[in-house]
Design a protein around this motif. Structure first.
Motif, PDB file in Angstrom:
ATOM      1  N   ILE A   1       5.999  16.263  31.656  1.00 31.88           N
ATOM      2  CA  ILE A   1       5.827  15.230  31.448  1.00 31.88           C
ATOM      3  C   ILE A   1       5.137  13.812  31.962  1.00 31.88           C
ATOM      4  O   ILE A   1       4.498  13.389  31.422  1.00 31.88           O
ATOM      5  CB  ILE A   1       7.397  14.616  30.887  1.00 31.88           C
ATOM      6  CG1 ILE A   1       8.810  14.638  30.638  1.00 31.88           C
ATOM      7  CG2 ILE A   1       7.516  12.138  31.381  1.00 31.88           C
ATOM      8  CD1 ILE A   1      10.037  14.962  31.290  1.00 31.88           C
ATOM      9  N   LEU A   2       4.658  14.280  33.109  1.00 29.83           N
ATOM     10  CA  LEU A   2       4.113  12.935  33.732  1.00 29.83           C
ATOM     11  C   LEU A   2       2.986  13.418  33.969  1.00 29.83           C
ATOM     12  O   LEU A   2       1.307  13.096  33.879  1.00 29.83           O
ATOM     13  CB  LEU A   2       4.386  13.528  35.420  1.00 29.83           C
ATOM     14  CG  LEU A   2       5.744  12.085  36.211  1.00 29.83           C
ATOM     15  CD1 LEU A   2       6.957  11.853  35.414  1.00 29.83           C
ATOM     16  CD2 LEU A   2       5.186  12.957  37.514  1.00 29.83           C
ATOM     17  N   ALA A   3       2.216  14.615  33.405  1.00 30.11           N
ATOM     18  CA  ALA A   3       0.483  14.826  33.033  1.00 30.11           C
ATOM     19  C   ALA A   3       0.311  14.452  31.767  1.00 30.11           C
ATOM     20  O   ALA A   3      -0.347  14.169  31.230  1.00 30.11           O
ATOM     21  CB  ALA A   3       0.105  16.699  33.190  1.00 30.11           C
ATOM     22  N   ASN A   4       1.357  13.898  30.671  1.00 29.98           N
ATOM     23  CA  ASN A   4       1.531  13.175  28.946  1.00 29.98           C
ATOM     24  C   ASN A   4       2.036  12.018  29.036  1.00 29.98           C
ATOM     25  O   ASN A   4       1.506  11.606  27.934  1.00 29.98           O
ATOM     26  CB  ASN A   4       1.933  14.682  28.433  1.00 29.98           C
ATOM     27  CG  ASN A   4       1.440  15.722  28.422  1.00 29.98           C
ATOM     28  OD1 ASN A   4       0.197  15.963  27.793  1.00 29.98           O
ATOM     29  ND2 ASN A   4       2.250  16.843  28.528  1.00 29.98           N
ATOM     30  N   ILE A   5       2.431  11.738  30.125  1.00 22.80           N
ATOM     31  CA  ILE A   5       1.961   9.484  29.961  1.00 22.80           C
ATOM     32  C   ILE A   5       1.487   8.946  30.113  1.00 22.80           C
ATOM     33  O   ILE A   5       0.683   9.532  31.158  1.00 22.80           O
ATOM     34  CB  ILE A   5       3.859   9.435  30.533  1.00 22.80           C
ATOM     35  CG1 ILE A   5       3.524   9.935  32.174  1.00 22.80           C
ATOM     36  CG2 ILE A   5       5.141  10.191  29.918  1.00 22.80           C
ATOM     37  CD1 ILE A   5       4.873   8.754  33.022  1.00 22.80           C
ATOM     38  N   LYS A   6       1.014   7.895  30.291  1.00 20.97           N
ATOM     39  CA  LYS A   6       0.373   6.746  29.621  1.00 20.97           C
ATOM     40  C   LYS A   6      -0.057   6.960  31.068  1.00 20.97           C
ATOM     41  O   LYS A   6       1.094   6.081  32.251  1.00 20.97           O
ATOM     42  CB  LYS A   6       0.049   6.057  29.216  1.00 20.97           C
ATOM     43  CG  LYS A   6      -0.249   6.067  27.642  1.00 20.97           C
ATOM     44  CD  LYS A   6       0.290   4.870  26.692  1.00 20.97           C
ATOM     45  CE  LYS A   6      -0.242   4.882  25.615  1.00 20.97           C
ATOM     46  NZ  LYS A   6      -0.155   4.129  24.992  1.00 20.97           N
ATOM     47  N   ARG A   7      -0.477   7.246  32.871  1.00 21.26           N
ATOM     48  CA  ARG A   7      -0.317   6.962  34.234  1.00 21.26           C
ATOM     49  C   ARG A   7      -0.321   5.576  33.994  1.00 21.26           C
ATOM     50  O   ARG A   7      -1.742   5.321  35.343  1.00 21.26           O
ATOM     51  CB  ARG A   7      -1.614   8.397  34.532  1.00 21.26           C
ATOM     52  CG  ARG A   7      -0.804   9.050  34.404  1.00 21.26           C
ATOM     53  CD  ARG A   7       0.960   9.481  34.561  1.00 21.26           C
ATOM     54  NE  ARG A   7       1.393   8.942  36.441  1.00 21.26           N
ATOM     55  CZ  ARG A   7       0.925   9.824  36.775  1.00 21.26           C
ATOM     56  NH1 ARG A   7       1.365  11.219  36.859  1.00 21.26           N
ATOM     57  NH2 ARG A   7       1.211   9.425  38.436  1.00 21.26           N
ATOM     58  N   SER A   8      -0.695   4.199  33.676  1.00 25.01           N
ATOM     59  CA  SER A   8      -0.823   2.753  33.915  1.00 25.01           C
ATOM     60  C   SER A   8      -0.281   2.064  34.751  1.00 25.01           C
ATOM     61  O   SER A   8      -0.988   1.083  35.069  1.00 25.01           O
ATOM     62  CB  SER A   8      -1.620   1.940  32.753  1.00 25.01           C
ATOM     63  OG  SER A   8      -0.533   2.118  31.507  1.00 25.01           O
TER      64      SER A   8
END
Length: 344
Positions: A229-236
């Protein structure tokens, strides 16, 4: 683009930047310990509150207006994703959440929908209403339940003390468990991205029941999906990873590269912080039961924690878990005032 925040202490700390004091918010800060919450709750069901943007905004704003915290958190529930996927969700007074159609077979798993984001649009609407009301005063945190925790509710059909059915699934039918977890993870990515697009300033992934798992099972059935999940959500925006059990699992949680790890009260927070890679902040970790104590004790325990964390950038003050419903409101307010008066 999110507007410039008047109070950005929480964001700075989440990004491991120096702050003049630790920022403060509390899990379940908009909840049952407030008389004002019950004034709203007595008029509507819990799900009505979650699904009506204006009401969700009213509840979200209670701790902003009454407690003066440094970050608001969206009023919702971790189980809304499970409901959108096809779970028949209800909340019973004194019992908690129930799914009348638990997921225990291949046919049950096949019925779970993944393209269900339209059913969660009310959450995006609530975020927009809340951000209008906050008007850049403090950040708004969005959130989702982590796949293992959501799986446990779907399999058990309710809250559980021993997670027997869930563990039977993991042990006897791991392929089926992974299939369900993958579906939940895919929905969670869409859901968090929707919240980020709607304007939240940070997100938290709640893995409330991870402590039920052994190290290897946590790695395979929880951490694997949280990392995905953390690799594929927008890390903005900053991402907080929370689980009961973080005092044990923090080294593995760090591999998912969250900005912040929220730590339960069983660990020494400084030891955890110093064991993590540079640039990962910590959140926590006062035992919520301290808030039942006399005010002098509350102040003493908060100051003890702050002195322990002196010199550590990347520290958000919170509880090790959520506020209990019968904690006196005055004690919660006193704790927050104690934090806000503190200076390094």
């Amino acid at each position: 683009m999110n507007q410039i925040l008047k109070n950005d202490l929480f964001i700075k700390a989440a990004l491991s930047q120096a702050t003049e004091r630790p920022p403060v918010w509390m899990m379940r800060q908009a909840g049952r310990f407030m008389p004002e919450y019950w004034e709203i709750k007595n008029k509507y069901s819990f799900l009505e509150m979650c699904k009506t943007p204006e009401i969700a905004a009213d509840v979200t704003m209670l701790p902003v207006d009454l407690l003066g915290i440094d970050a608001a958190i969206l009023f919702s529930d971790i189980l809304v994703t499970a409901e959108a996927m096809g779970g028949d969700l209800s909340f019973e007074q004194g019992v908690g959440p129930r799914f009348s159609n638990p997921v225990r077979t291949q046919a049950d798993a096949d019925r779970l929908e993944v393209n269900c984001l339209d059913k969660l649009e009310y959450v995006a609407d609530a975020i927009r209403v809340i951000q209008q009301r906050l008007n850049g005063s403090i950040p708004l945190i969005g959130f989702a339940g982590a796949p293992f925790t959501i799986l446990s509710y779907l399999v058990e059909g309710a809250s559980s003390k021993d997670f027997k059915l869930t563990k039977l699934l993991l042990n006897n039918e791991p392929k089926l468990a992974h299939q369900i977890l993958q579906k939940i993870a895919d929905v969670t990515i869409q859901y968090l991205n929707m919240q980020i697009d709607a304007g939240v300033n940070a997100v938290q992934l709640f893995d409330s029941w991870a402590l039920a798992l052994s190290w290897n099972d946590y790695r395979d059935f929880s951490h694997y999906y949280n990392k995905y999940i953390l690799a594929n959500i927008k890390r903005s925006v900053p991402v907080i990873s929370f689980c009961k059990g973080s005092s044990v699992f923090a080294p593995m949680m760090a591999e998912a590269n969250p900005d912040v790890i929220s730590v339960d009260w069983n660990a020494d927070l400084k030891n955890i912080k110093q064991s993590l890679p540079q640039g990962i902040a910590v959140q926590g970790n006062l035992d919520p039961f301290v808030l039942y104590a006399e005010k002098r004790v509350i102040k003493e325990k908060i100051h003890q924690l702050f002195e322990r964390m002196r010199g550590e950038d990347g520290f958000i003050f919170n509880l090790g878990h959520g506020i209990m419903p019968d904690i006196p409101f005055d004690n919660v307010k006193y704790a927050i005032d104690t934090v806000k008066e503190y200076r390094y």
